[in-house]
Design a protein around this motif. Structure first.
Motif, short mmCIF file in Angstrom:
data_model
loop_
_atom_site.label_atom_id
_atom_site.label_comp_id
_atom_site.label_asym_id
_atom_site.label_seq_id
_atom_site.Cartn_x
_atom_site.Cartn_y
_atom_site.Cartn_z
N ALA B 61 0.82 -1.27 -0.14
CA ALA B 61 -0.10 0.06 -0.20
C ALA B 61 0.94 1.26 -0.17
O ALA B 61 1.91 1.25 0.35
CB ALA B 61 -1.00 0.06 1.24
N GLN B 64 3.64 2.18 2.52
CA GLN B 64 3.64 1.09 3.62
C GLN B 64 4.70 -0.17 3.24
O GLN B 64 5.21 -0.28 2.22
CB GLN B 64 2.16 0.58 3.69
N SER B 68 0.68 -7.82 3.12
CA SER B 68 -0.79 -8.09 3.13
C SER B 68 -0.97 -9.47 3.26
O SER B 68 0.10 -10.34 3.08
CB SER B 68 -1.48 -7.61 1.93
N ALA B 151 0.66 1.06 -8.21
CA ALA B 151 0.32 -0.03 -7.42
C ALA B 151 1.03 -1.21 -7.79
O ALA B 151 1.79 -1.89 -7.00
CB ALA B 151 -1.15 -0.59 -7.55
#
Lengths: 444, 166
Positions: B61, B64, B68, B151
């Motif tokens: 993210a 970050q 995940s 992303a």
């Protein structure tokens, strides 16, 4: 109104309530008070093409005159009156100036000069006049150099003119080291390059075999620190500008080392060292030795920059949760947060005058270059774009150069400069893309 | 070891440019075959299986470095593969998207690479088989200036290298 006073007023307007700018501005309190906004009218000047004193000197006289005019106009503080408007011309450097002819075209300053060429040696004589008071500013002066170096001679003349009119030192006879970038965005090739402050005389200092980042001049301009991936890991190197010889500083051991800067006395460096994913700031001697750890937190600490007296360090940290600016003693220890506005702050750089910190700010999807006092007060954003970053100061602390990268698949970086007032935003021409500028000292 | 490192980096270049068409493909292909990287994705002990079937990368993210659930699932399989193939070591490359300053992104990429390294070590891979490097925002995979590209760029890539590690 005297020429110097008039320009001092202009300068005061450019940076309301920031740095004390000139002796005149400080002394002339009434000129600075009350006016916090206003249209800046650049000071009109005339620089008739310098006289060629030898037959061979004409092309040099022409180029030198053009460079001087471009330097002064490029500051945004001066406006050149075109020769087509001249009532009369200067046909003899030694003859008395006909002030009425220059008053008639409202030329506040007049620069006259003469150029001689003998066996590849160039001599430039020049004088600066305050037209409306009918007096000469300072004494006539002469610079010599070689034919190859005529741009430097012209920059020296322009620095002297700038200094006589503003009371500040200039920044024209200076160089900038930067990263030259070519190739597509997903396969950028980067190499170190050095150029004059105005983009002339570009020379490449490394090849593009290894990724290089963020070169930083030593205070005297003789050496450059930078980060290279030539071992596969980012490591810090020092490069001698004159010889282009470089050596690894062996800073990282097996870890990543990056974001180096010299101490003002050039004997030590501060940089980020990564261990176990965490980056802290360290200091070590330029000749090696064990790095001394200055910050110790699980946050990202990077982009350190010394105060000009070497006593303090400004750096960025995300210890509060987002990137912010902090000041600590040069020996480490407790740090004071100085940035409190909305958004994230990074890449702080202490100004050569010691009064301001320039930084990159990210807020609401935009990037800005800004300045604030070293206690964090009086924050001013100077630019806004898709991506502005990495400010560097002109030697006199008046102008900031930075990287501006355009958006999208064809996005490319370029060098820009802006006055600390936020005025006079200009692109600095480079043959390829340019990023990470570091502005060196005045050479003369 | 020096040679292996260089080969590994070149292989990294191939992996990164897999979905783009750039000039490094030629040199990288040579290096890949030289390092014995050929293999079928259907062979569970092949590097191709590791890169394509398991997946050589995990995504993060904005700003970050936390893994995940999906990332942990991929890394668990990577750890198993590395356990079954002790002749390989890996360099974990951390990357960031372009929305950030250069130095910060180098540090952020280091955090991401280290998060992956830590997870793989936890799952039994010997620490001396795993190195990390951060490229910050210097080596984007996708080049648009939109979240769809960002992303993909916020990633850590486990790049296999022939050799049992140091």
């Amino acid at each position: 109104m005297k020429l110097k006073k008039l320009l001092a007023l202009g300068l005061a307007l450019l940076a309301p309530s920031l740095a004390p700018l000139t002796a005149t501005a400080q002394d002339g309190g009434p000129l600075r008070i009350e006016i916090t906004e206003g249209v800046i009218e650049p000071l009109p000047f005339a620089v008739p093409t310098f006289q060629a004193e030898t037959g061979s000197a004409a092309p040099y006289a022409d180029e030198i005159t053009r460079v001087i005019a471009a330097d002064l106009s490029g500051t945004g503080l001066f406006r050149e009156i075109p020769s087509s408007a001249f009532v009369s011309n200067v046909t003899n450097f030694a003859a008395p100036v006909q002030f009425a002819d220059w008053k008639a075209i409202n030329s506040q300053a007049l620069i006259t000069g003469a150029v001689a060429e003998n066996g590849g040696q160039i001599t430039v004589k020049f004088r600066v006049y305050d037209v409306f008071s009918g007096t000469e500013l300072g004494q006539g002066l002469q610079y010599t150099g070689t034919v190859d170096g005529i741009r430097r001679i012209a920059h020296q003349v322009a620095d002297t003119v700038y200094s006589r009119i503003t009371g500040e030192s200039g920044y024209f006879d200076s160089r900038v080291i930067y990263v030259s970038e070519s190739g597509p965005k997903n396969a950028r090739r980067k190499r170190l390059a050095i150029m004059d402050y105005d983009g002339a005389n570009v020379k490449y200092l490394t090849d593009s075999e290894s990724l290089v980042l963020a070169p930083r001049f030593s205070k005297d301009g003789s050496r450059v620190l930078y980060t290279s991936y030539e071992t596969g890991q980012p490591q810090i190197y020092v490069l001698d500008v004159a010889s282009a010889n470089r050596q690894s500083l062996g800073t990282g051991g097996g870890n990543m080392a990056f974001s180096p800067r010299f101490s003002p006395d050039g004997t030590s460096i501060i940089f980020s060292l990564e261990q176990g994913g965490n980056s802290d700031i360290y200091r070590m001697g330029v000749n090696g030795g064990a790095p001394q750890q200055l910050t110790n937190s699980p946050a990202i600490e990077t982009a350190p920059s010394f105060s000009p007296d070497g006593s303090r360090i400004v750096f960025e940290s995300d210890r509060s949760g987002t990137q912010q600016l902090y000041v600590m003693s040069a020996s480490g220890g407790e740090a004071q947060r100085i940035s409190f506005g909305p958004g994230r702050y990074g890449t702080p750089v202490w100004s050569p005058r010691g009064d301001l910190v320039a930084f990159t700010k990210q807020n609401a999807g935009r990037f800005h270059i800004g300045v604030m006092r070293t206690d964090g007060s009086e924050e001013r954003l100077l630019t806004a774009s898709f991506l502005d970053e990495g400010p560097t100061w002109s030697p006199n602390g008046r102008v900031i150069m930075f990287t501006r990268e355009s958006q999208g698949e064809a996005g490319a970086p370029a060098l820009y400069s802006v006055d600390i007032s936020g005025r006079n935003l200009r692109r600095v021409p480079t043959p390829d893309g340019g990023s990470d500028p570091s502005w060196g000292p005045l050479q003369n | 070891m020096k040679k292996i490192t260089i080969a590994a980096l070149l292989i990294g270049a191939v992996a990164l440019s897999a979905c783009s068409n750039n000039r490094f493909n030629g040199a990288g292909d040579d290096a890949a075959s030289a390092a014995g990287m050929a293999g079928s994705a259907s062979d569970p002990n092949s590097p191709a299986y590791f890169n394509q079937t398991i997946g050589d990368r995990v995504l993060f993210a904005v700003d970050q470095s936390t893994l995940s659930t999906e990332a942990e699932a991929v890394l668990t399989q990577q750890a198993t593969w590395l356990g079954n193939n002790p002749a390989y070591s890996a360099i974990i490359e951390g990357h960031a998207d372009e929305q950030g300053t250069r130095e910060y992104n180098v540090a952020l990429g280091a955090r991401r690479a280290s998060a992956v390294q830590g997870f793989l070590i936890e799952r039994g891979v010997a620490p001396n088989r795993l190195k990390t490097v951060s490229y910050g925002k210097e080596r984007p995979l996708a080049i648009c200036s939109e979240e769809s590209c960002y992303a993909q760029n916020r990633r850590a890539v486990t790049v296999l290298a022939a050799g049992a590690g140091t």
